[in-house]
Design a protein around this motif. Structure first.
Motif, PDB file in Angstrom:
ATOM      1  N   GLY A  98       0.921  -1.272   0.072  1.00 44.27           N
ATOM      2  CA  GLY A  98       0.117  -0.031   0.082  1.00 44.27           C
ATOM      3  C   GLY A  98       0.805   1.308  -0.126  1.00 44.27           C
ATOM      4  O   GLY A  98       1.961   1.429   0.758  1.00 44.27           O
ATOM      5  N   TYR A  99       0.296   2.381  -0.643  1.00 46.52           N
ATOM      6  CA  TYR A  99       1.053   3.464  -0.512  1.00 46.52           C
ATOM      7  C   TYR A  99       0.747   4.308   0.641  1.00 46.52           C
ATOM      8  O   TYR A  99       1.473   5.350   0.855  1.00 46.52           O
ATOM      9  CB  TYR A  99       0.407   4.495  -1.823  1.00 46.52           C
ATOM     10  CG  TYR A  99       0.640   3.857  -3.279  1.00 46.52           C
ATOM     11  CD1 TYR A  99      -0.052   3.160  -4.050  1.00 46.52           C
ATOM     12  CD2 TYR A  99       2.116   4.278  -3.888  1.00 46.52           C
ATOM     13  CE1 TYR A  99       0.403   2.722  -5.298  1.00 46.52           C
ATOM     14  CE2 TYR A  99       2.431   3.944  -5.175  1.00 46.52           C
ATOM     15  CZ  TYR A  99       1.553   3.120  -5.908  1.00 46.52           C
ATOM     16  OH  TYR A  99       1.931   2.589  -7.032  1.00 46.52           O
ATOM     17  N   ASN A 100      -0.210   4.233   1.220  1.00 46.40           N
ATOM     18  CA  ASN A 100      -0.830   4.824   2.497  1.00 46.40           C
ATOM     19  C   ASN A 100      -0.200   4.582   3.861  1.00 46.40           C
ATOM     20  O   ASN A 100      -0.656   5.012   4.657  1.00 46.40           O
ATOM     21  CB  ASN A 100      -2.108   4.923   2.270  1.00 46.40           C
ATOM     22  CG  ASN A 100      -2.859   3.755   2.348  1.00 46.40           C
ATOM     23  OD1 ASN A 100      -2.459   2.715   2.775  1.00 46.40           O
ATOM     24  ND2 ASN A 100      -4.421   3.871   2.250  1.00 46.40           N
ATOM     25  N   SER A 101       0.775   3.794   3.730  1.00 49.15           N
ATOM     26  CA  SER A 101       1.282   3.210   4.977  1.00 49.15           C
ATOM     27  C   SER A 101       2.295   4.103   5.579  1.00 49.15           C
ATOM     28  O   SER A 101       3.231   4.397   5.005  1.00 49.15           O
ATOM     29  CB  SER A 101       1.930   1.668   5.031  1.00 49.15           C
ATOM     30  OG  SER A 101       1.094   0.768   4.541  1.00 49.15           O
ATOM     31  N   PRO A 102       2.123   4.626   6.829  1.00 46.49           N
ATOM     32  CA  PRO A 102       3.148   5.491   7.355  1.00 46.49           C
ATOM     33  C   PRO A 102       4.352   4.657   7.590  1.00 46.49           C
ATOM     34  O   PRO A 102       4.369   3.257   7.933  1.00 46.49           O
ATOM     35  CB  PRO A 102       2.430   5.983   8.529  1.00 46.49           C
ATOM     36  CG  PRO A 102       1.312   4.967   9.069  1.00 46.49           C
ATOM     37  CD  PRO A 102       1.122   4.179   7.765  1.00 46.49           C
TER      38      PRO A 102
ATOM     39  N   ASN B  32      -0.783  10.630  -0.820  1.00 47.72           N
ATOM     40  CA  ASN B  32      -0.776  10.584   0.548  1.00 47.72           C
ATOM     41  C   ASN B  32      -0.050  11.320   1.445  1.00 47.72           C
ATOM     42  O   ASN B  32       1.277  11.616   1.007  1.00 47.72           O
ATOM     43  CB  ASN B  32      -0.623   9.027   0.678  1.00 47.72           C
ATOM     44  CG  ASN B  32      -1.391   8.008   0.052  1.00 47.72           C
ATOM     45  OD1 ASN B  32      -2.602   7.971   0.147  1.00 47.72           O
ATOM     46  ND2 ASN B  32      -0.804   7.404  -0.922  1.00 47.72           N
ATOM     47  N   PHE B  34       1.536  13.064   5.009  1.00 49.31           N
ATOM     48  CA  PHE B  34       1.745  12.740   6.434  1.00 49.31           C
ATOM     49  C   PHE B  34       2.827  13.960   7.072  1.00 49.31           C
ATOM     50  O   PHE B  34       3.337  14.751   6.419  1.00 49.31           O
ATOM     51  CB  PHE B  34       2.695  11.797   6.468  1.00 49.31           C
ATOM     52  CG  PHE B  34       2.406  10.486   5.672  1.00 49.31           C
ATOM     53  CD1 PHE B  34       2.577  10.472   4.159  1.00 49.31           C
ATOM     54  CD2 PHE B  34       1.921   9.347   6.541  1.00 49.31           C
ATOM     55  CE1 PHE B  34       2.236   9.094   3.773  1.00 49.31           C
ATOM     56  CE2 PHE B  34       1.532   8.187   5.724  1.00 49.31           C
ATOM     57  CZ  PHE B  34       1.633   8.058   4.417  1.00 49.31           C
ATOM     58  N   TYR B  36       5.130  14.381  10.437  1.00 52.16           N
ATOM     59  CA  TYR B  36       5.900  13.760  11.236  1.00 52.16           C
ATOM     60  C   TYR B  36       6.303  14.814  12.283  1.00 52.16           C
ATOM     61  O   TYR B  36       6.706  16.071  11.846  1.00 52.16           O
ATOM     62  CB  TYR B  36       7.050  13.070  10.945  1.00 52.16           C
ATOM     63  CG  TYR B  36       6.954  11.817  10.385  1.00 52.16           C
ATOM     64  CD1 TYR B  36       6.214  11.489   9.027  1.00 52.16           C
ATOM     65  CD2 TYR B  36       6.727  10.521  10.843  1.00 52.16           C
ATOM     66  CE1 TYR B  36       6.034  10.272   8.386  1.00 52.16           C
ATOM     67  CE2 TYR B  36       6.372   9.200  10.308  1.00 52.16           C
ATOM     68  CZ  TYR B  36       5.852   9.289   9.152  1.00 52.16           C
ATOM     69  OH  TYR B  36       5.612   8.201   8.495  1.00 52.16           O
ATOM     70  N   LEU B  46       4.628   9.757  14.018  1.00 56.37           N
ATOM     71  CA  LEU B  46       3.762  10.268  12.950  1.00 56.37           C
ATOM     72  C   LEU B  46       2.842  11.009  14.004  1.00 56.37           C
ATOM     73  O   LEU B  46       2.319  10.635  14.811  1.00 56.37           O
ATOM     74  CB  LEU B  46       3.170   9.054  12.418  1.00 56.37           C
ATOM     75  CG  LEU B  46       1.791   9.178  11.502  1.00 56.37           C
ATOM     76  CD1 LEU B  46       2.317   9.835  10.279  1.00 56.37           C
ATOM     77  CD2 LEU B  46       1.106   7.860  11.196  1.00 56.37           C
ATOM     78  N   PHE B  51      -5.079  10.343   3.642  1.00 56.20           N
ATOM     79  CA  PHE B  51      -5.134   9.113   2.630  1.00 56.20           C
ATOM     80  C   PHE B  51      -6.363   9.542   1.449  1.00 56.20           C
ATOM     81  O   PHE B  51      -6.192   9.757   0.353  1.00 56.20           O
ATOM     82  CB  PHE B  51      -5.244   7.676   2.811  1.00 56.20           C
ATOM     83  CG  PHE B  51      -4.226   7.337   3.845  1.00 56.20           C
ATOM     84  CD1 PHE B  51      -4.544   6.427   4.770  1.00 56.20           C
ATOM     85  CD2 PHE B  51      -2.815   7.891   3.709  1.00 56.20           C
ATOM     86  CE1 PHE B  51      -3.324   5.834   5.801  1.00 56.20           C
ATOM     87  CE2 PHE B  51      -1.963   7.629   4.470  1.00 56.20           C
ATOM     88  CZ  PHE B  51      -2.290   6.501   5.375  1.00 56.20           C
ATOM     89  N   ASN B  94       3.733  10.927  -0.261  1.00 50.84           N
ATOM     90  CA  ASN B  94       3.926   9.741  -1.125  1.00 50.84           C
ATOM     91  C   ASN B  94       3.153   9.909  -2.368  1.00 50.84           C
ATOM     92  O   ASN B  94       1.694   9.733  -2.049  1.00 50.84           O
ATOM     93  CB  ASN B  94       3.712   8.370  -0.272  1.00 50.84           C
ATOM     94  CG  ASN B  94       3.857   7.114  -1.131  1.00 50.84           C
ATOM     95  OD1 ASN B  94       2.724   6.465  -1.139  1.00 50.84           O
ATOM     96  ND2 ASN B  94       4.889   7.072  -1.896  1.00 50.84           N
ATOM     97  N   GLU B  96       1.260   8.426  -5.636  1.00 49.34           N
ATOM     98  CA  GLU B  96       1.148   6.954  -5.969  1.00 49.34           C
ATOM     99  C   GLU B  96       1.489   7.055  -7.527  1.00 49.34           C
ATOM    100  O   GLU B  96       0.622   6.943  -8.210  1.00 49.34           O
ATOM    101  CB  GLU B  96      -0.468   6.938  -5.726  1.00 49.34           C
ATOM    102  CG  GLU B  96      -0.977   6.638  -4.553  1.00 49.34           C
ATOM    103  CD  GLU B  96      -2.198   5.986  -3.918  1.00 49.34           C
ATOM    104  OE1 GLU B  96      -2.770   5.515  -5.052  1.00 49.34           O
ATOM    105  OE2 GLU B  96      -2.686   6.097  -3.091  1.00 49.34           O
ATOM    106  N   TRP B 101       6.078   3.212  -4.559  1.00 46.64           N
ATOM    107  CA  TRP B 101       5.134   2.529  -3.377  1.00 46.64           C
ATOM    108  C   TRP B 101       6.306   2.682  -2.188  1.00 46.64           C
ATOM    109  O   TRP B 101       7.166   2.030  -2.182  1.00 46.64           O
ATOM    110  CB  TRP B 101       4.899   1.225  -3.988  1.00 46.64           C
ATOM    111  CG  TRP B 101       4.236   0.272  -3.098  1.00 46.64           C
ATOM    112  CD1 TRP B 101       3.183   0.589  -2.683  1.00 46.64           C
ATOM    113  CD2 TRP B 101       4.620  -0.961  -2.636  1.00 46.64           C
ATOM    114  NE1 TRP B 101       2.699  -0.754  -1.839  1.00 46.64           N
ATOM    115  CE2 TRP B 101       3.954  -1.430  -1.955  1.00 46.64           C
ATOM    116  CE3 TRP B 101       5.693  -1.691  -2.870  1.00 46.64           C
ATOM    117  CZ2 TRP B 101       3.781  -2.798  -1.436  1.00 46.64           C
ATOM    118  CZ3 TRP B 101       6.225  -2.883  -2.633  1.00 46.64           C
ATOM    119  CH2 TRP B 101       5.001  -3.435  -1.608  1.00 46.64           C
ATOM    120  N   GLY B 102       5.627   3.070  -1.086  1.00 47.64           N
ATOM    121  CA  GLY B 102       6.130   2.946   0.361  1.00 47.64           C
ATOM    122  C   GLY B 102       6.933   3.924   0.234  1.00 47.64           C
ATOM    123  O   GLY B 102       7.689   4.150   1.443  1.00 47.64           O
TER     124      GLY B 102
END
Lengths: 114, 116
Positions: A98-102, B32, B34, B36, B46, B51, B94, B96, B101-102
């Motif tokens: 997943g792309y949305n994992s912190p 996505n 975030f 921190y 975090l 999302f 992030n 997409e 990815w990740g």
């Protein structure tokens, strides 16, 4: 619960010496693993990431390498350190999809190359 | 390549003042987002994440952030800061894409100092 361990916390090494920083994750399987370098005023720079054993991607050309000999172990290495390798290195993990994992970060290693 | 910009590198304010930290990113697709936080001597934690859905997201310790897609922004806010909010704050994105990815792209960080 998941935990991430990174060591050592601080390290002082002479120029030309080798480097090995280790990171392990507990409580999860097949995590994505990352090495970041944090420089003052420049945020975090992604150095390497891994989606599985022996699967390493390098984001920037440099004097460092990474290895993942086991599912939850991620190692940052260098054969010969340069002065410019000094910095704060962070290991992180995220769930495997997943792309949305912190990201979940370790406490970091402060490396000083003298 | 995507990038993340944080407008202020250092912010000094008094307790009970309101805080807003700007964050802009450069990617036109799905993102996505975030925030921190790194308290002195501690690891990155975090604060909150976005999302999808309600663009106003609430995080820990009274922080919130608003995603404004048309402005490519994800600003962090807190109505009334405390001395314990002294920390460095990082925005991360992030995007997409097939190879992102990740992987998070971080801003340079904003050092916030709250004076008693």
């Amino acid at each position: 619960s998941q935990t991430i361990h990174q060591w050592p916390a601080t390290l002082v090494q002479p120029v030309g010496s080798p480097l090995s920083l280790e990171c392990t994750v507990e409580g999860t399987s097949n995590p994505n693993l990352y090495w970041y370098r944090q420089a003052a005023g420049r945020g975090l720079q992604l150095l390497f990431y891994s989606i599985g054993i022996d699967q390493i991607s390098s984001e920037v050309p440099q004097n460092l390498s990474a290895s993942r000999p086991q599912d939850r172990q991620f190692i940052l290495s260098s054969k010969k350190l340069l002065l410019s390798d000094s910095g704060f290195y962070l290991c992180a993990w995220s769930p495997p999809a997943g792309y949305n994992s912190p990201l979940h970060f370790g406490n970091g290693t402060r490396l000083t190359v003298t | 390549a995507q990038s993340v910009s944080q407008h202020n590198h250092h912010v000094i304010l008094s307790e009970a003042a309101s805080l807003e930290l700007g964050c802009n990113y450069s990617y036109g697709g799905t993102v996505n987002l975030f925030w921190y936080v790194q308290y002195p001597g501690q690891h990155l934690q975090l604060l909150l994440k976005y999302f999808s859905g309600d663009p106003l997201v609430k995080g820990i310790k009274g922080f919130e952030a608003e995603f404004i897609k048309s402005k490519f922004s994800f600003n962090l806010r807190k109505p009334s800061v405390q001395w314990s909010d002294t920390a460095e704050y990082f925005c991360a994105v992030n995007a997409e894409t097939t190879d992102s990815w990740g992987k998070l792209q971080f801003g340079a960080g904003t050092q916030v100092v709250v004076t008693p």
